[in-house]
Write an enzyme that holds these catalytic residues in place. Structure first.
Site, short mmCIF file in Angstrom:
data_model
loop_
_atom_site.label_atom_id
_atom_site.label_comp_id
_atom_site.label_asym_id
_atom_site.label_seq_id
_atom_site.Cartn_x
_atom_site.Cartn_y
_atom_site.Cartn_z
N HIS A 64 15.13 7.38 0.68
CA HIS A 64 14.62 7.16 2.05
C HIS A 64 15.14 5.85 2.64
O HIS A 64 14.50 5.27 3.51
CB HIS A 64 13.09 7.18 2.04
CG HIS A 64 12.52 8.52 1.65
ND1 HIS A 64 11.25 8.72 1.19
CD2 HIS A 64 13.10 9.76 1.66
CE1 HIS A 64 11.06 10.01 0.94
NE2 HIS A 64 12.16 10.66 1.21
N ASP B 21 11.29 -0.44 -0.67
CA ASP B 21 10.98 -1.86 -0.85
C ASP B 21 11.99 -2.64 -1.70
O ASP B 21 11.89 -3.86 -1.82
CB ASP B 21 9.57 -2.01 -1.45
CG ASP B 21 9.38 -1.21 -2.74
OD1 ASP B 21 10.36 -1.03 -3.50
OD2 ASP B 21 8.25 -0.74 -3.00
N PRO C 234 0.82 -1.22 0.00
CA PRO C 234 0.00 0.00 0.00
C PRO C 234 0.85 1.27 0.00
O PRO C 234 1.96 1.27 0.54
CB PRO C 234 -0.81 -0.10 1.31
CG PRO C 234 -0.13 -1.13 2.14
CD PRO C 234 0.69 -2.00 1.24
N ASP C 235 0.35 2.33 -0.63
CA ASP C 235 1.04 3.62 -0.56
C ASP C 235 0.54 4.37 0.68
O ASP C 235 -0.20 3.80 1.50
CB ASP C 235 0.86 4.43 -1.86
CG ASP C 235 -0.60 4.73 -2.17
OD1 ASP C 235 -1.46 4.49 -1.30
OD2 ASP C 235 -0.89 5.22 -3.28
N PHE C 236 0.93 5.62 0.82
CA PHE C 236 0.48 6.40 1.98
C PHE C 236 -0.81 7.15 1.69
O PHE C 236 -1.75 7.12 2.45
CB PHE C 236 1.55 7.43 2.37
CG PHE C 236 2.68 6.87 3.19
CD1 PHE C 236 2.58 5.67 3.84
CD2 PHE C 236 3.87 7.57 3.31
CE1 PHE C 236 3.62 5.15 4.60
CE2 PHE C 236 4.92 7.08 4.07
CZ PHE C 236 4.80 5.87 4.72
N ARG C 237 -0.80 7.85 0.52
CA ARG C 237 -1.88 8.82 0.29
C ARG C 237 -2.84 8.44 -0.83
O ARG C 237 -3.75 9.20 -1.11
CB ARG C 237 -1.27 10.19 -0.03
CG ARG C 237 -0.47 10.73 1.11
CD ARG C 237 0.22 12.05 0.82
NE ARG C 237 1.09 12.37 1.93
CZ ARG C 237 2.26 11.79 2.16
NH1 ARG C 237 2.73 10.89 1.32
NH2 ARG C 237 2.98 12.13 3.21
N ASN D 103 10.97 4.98 -2.54
CA ASN D 103 10.51 3.71 -1.97
C ASN D 103 11.60 3.01 -1.19
O ASN D 103 12.79 3.19 -1.44
CB ASN D 103 9.98 2.80 -3.08
CG ASN D 103 8.74 3.39 -3.72
OD1 ASN D 103 8.17 4.33 -3.18
ND2 ASN D 103 8.34 2.86 -4.86
P1 NAD Z 1 2.22 8.64 -1.66
O1 NAD Z 1 1.53 7.51 -0.98
O2 NAD Z 1 2.19 9.96 -1.03
O3 NAD Z 1 1.60 8.80 -3.12
C1 NAD Z 1 1.40 7.72 -3.99
C2 NAD Z 1 0.90 8.27 -5.30
O4 NAD Z 1 0.86 7.22 -6.25
C3 NAD Z 1 -0.50 8.86 -5.23
O5 NAD Z 1 -0.49 10.08 -5.93
C4 NAD Z 1 -1.37 7.80 -5.95
O6 NAD Z 1 -2.44 8.38 -6.66
C5 NAD Z 1 -0.37 7.21 -6.91
N1 NAD Z 1 -0.65 5.81 -7.28
C6 NAD Z 1 -1.12 4.81 -6.49
N2 NAD Z 1 -1.17 3.65 -7.17
C7 NAD Z 1 -0.74 3.93 -8.43
C8 NAD Z 1 -0.57 3.16 -9.61
N3 NAD Z 1 -0.87 1.83 -9.64
N4 NAD Z 1 -0.09 3.76 -10.72
C9 NAD Z 1 0.20 5.10 -10.72
N5 NAD Z 1 0.06 5.88 -9.64
C10 NAD Z 1 -0.39 5.31 -8.49
O7 NAD Z 1 3.69 8.15 -1.96
P2 NAD Z 1 5.04 8.98 -2.13
O8 NAD Z 1 4.77 10.20 -2.94
O9 NAD Z 1 6.05 8.02 -2.55
O10 NAD Z 1 5.42 9.50 -0.67
C11 NAD Z 1 5.23 8.75 0.45
C12 NAD Z 1 6.43 8.22 1.20
O11 NAD Z 1 6.02 6.91 1.49
C13 NAD Z 1 7.72 8.03 0.50
O12 NAD Z 1 8.61 8.79 1.17
C14 NAD Z 1 8.10 6.54 0.70
O13 NAD Z 1 9.33 6.46 1.39
C15 NAD Z 1 7.07 5.98 1.60
N6 NAD Z 1 6.44 4.68 1.24
C16 NAD Z 1 7.11 3.76 0.51
C17 NAD Z 1 6.49 2.55 0.17
C18 NAD Z 1 7.27 1.55 -0.64
O14 NAD Z 1 8.49 1.50 -0.53
N7 NAD Z 1 6.61 0.79 -1.49
C19 NAD Z 1 5.17 2.30 0.56
C20 NAD Z 1 4.50 3.29 1.33
C21 NAD Z 1 5.15 4.48 1.65
#
Ligand code: NAD
Ligand code: ZN
Length: 268
Positions: free
Chosen positions: A120, A105, A35-38, A103
């Site tokens: 990060h 991961d 999962p993402d954050f936002r 990311n």
């Molecule tokens: P964020 O969660 O703030 O934003 C994610 C963005 O990606 C959103 O705008 C969303 O609309 C978009 N999105 C989601 N699924 C998508 C898809 N399938 N295709 C295209 N776009 C998609 O993430 P961020 O901007 O990277 O900032 C959040 C912080 O979260 C980062 O600093 C990171 O370190 C950390 N984080 C990392 C992971 C990981 O490593 N996978 C996971 C969660 C959070």
């Protein structure tokens, strides 16, 4: 512009670019089940960002590790998706010089990308806050699962994942390298980031205008003349959309493979 023409135009710009770099965020990994954050199913709908600050980690490490376990355990089994593979392919084609990622991961490297800057850190290890010794994350998670919480180093120090928490500075060398790439590139592909977490979010501006403005608000003044094209791939509009030359809306796992396939055929 309709979707097909946008894709064609984006591919043309990449194929004719001299130095293309990518900036990726959590959105590129949602299709790998992380999962993402936002985003719409983001972690902040369920968890409190305050629990992921350095201060809250230091004051209650056991709480962090409980949440970590709930959210991230098993991350090492996650697999790259077609979006990660497409960026690795673009690098093999000689077109993508570097992936700057927020990311943690490790999926870009798993997909075969060789030039990856991790802004990060990553969740692959935990480091002792007293002596600096590092342990593989799988081992530490195993100890937490077995009831050792918070997990400790053999010296008795507290173990913290090698990721950047809120309130922590970014790793100096990684950010310096990212700035260098942003200043050098003539095209930046920005994928799956909400572009609100600073200082990572300032990189597309640095790429486009080749200097660091006094504040992000400066860009809305309309004074900036772009020097570098920004192509954004995201499910939705972000604060960057206003300065992006092209915005491709949809899933990165669907868009990037088609985009890179077109670039490949243009290069033949
Ligand atoms: P964020 O969660 O703030 O934003 C994610 C963005 O990606 C959103 O705008 C969303 O609309 C978009 N999105 C989601 N699924 C998508 C898809 N399938 N295709 C295209 N776009 C998609 O993430 P961020 O901007 O990277 O900032 C959040 C912080 O979260 C980062 O600093 C990171 O370190 C950390 N984080 C990392 C992971 C990981 O490593 N996978 C996971 C969660 C959070
Ligand atoms: Zn130690």
């Amino acid at each position: 512009m309709e979707a097909e023409r946008l894709l064609e135009e984006a591919a043309r710009r990449i194929a004719t670019s001299k130095y293309c770099v990518a900036l990726t965020g959590a959105g590129i990994s949602t299709e790998s089940g992380i999962p993402d954050f936002r985003g719409p199913k983001g972690l902040w709908r369920k968890y409190d960002p305050e629990d992921f600050t350095l201060q809250s980690f230091l004051s209650n490490p056991a709480k962090y590790w409980r949440l970590h376990f709930e959210i991230f355990a098993g991350l090492d089994r996650a697999k790259p998706n077609p979006a990660h593979f497409a960026l690795a392919e673009l690098e093999r084609l000689g077109k993508l010089k570097c992936v700057i990622t927020q990311n943690v991961d490790g999926l870009h490297q798993k997909a075969g990308s060789r030039h990856v800057v991790e802004l990060h850190g990553n969740l692959g290890k935990a480091r002792c806050l007293s002596c600096g010794r590092e342990y593989p994350m799988g081992e530490v998670e195993g100890r937490v699962a077995g009831g050792e919480n918070p997990p400790k180093c053999s010296c008795g120090g507290l173990l913290k994942p090698t990721v950047v928490f809120f309130e922590e500075p970014l790793p100096f060398e990684a950010f310096r390298k990212a700035e260098e790439e942003a200043l050098k590139c003539d095209l930046m592909l920005v994928v799956g980031t909400s572009a609100v977490v600073y200082p990572a979010a300032e990189l597309p501006y640095l790429a486009k205008f080749k200097f660091r403005p006094p504040s992000p608000l400066w860009f809305s003044s309309g004074l900036g003349e772009g020097k570098t094209a920004i192509i954004e791939v995201n499910m939705e509009a972000t604060p960057l959309t206003g300065i992006a030359d092209l915005s491709l809306f949809g899933k990165a796992g669907k868009i990037l493979p088609r985009l890179v396939e077109r670039v490949r055929s243009m290069l033949e």
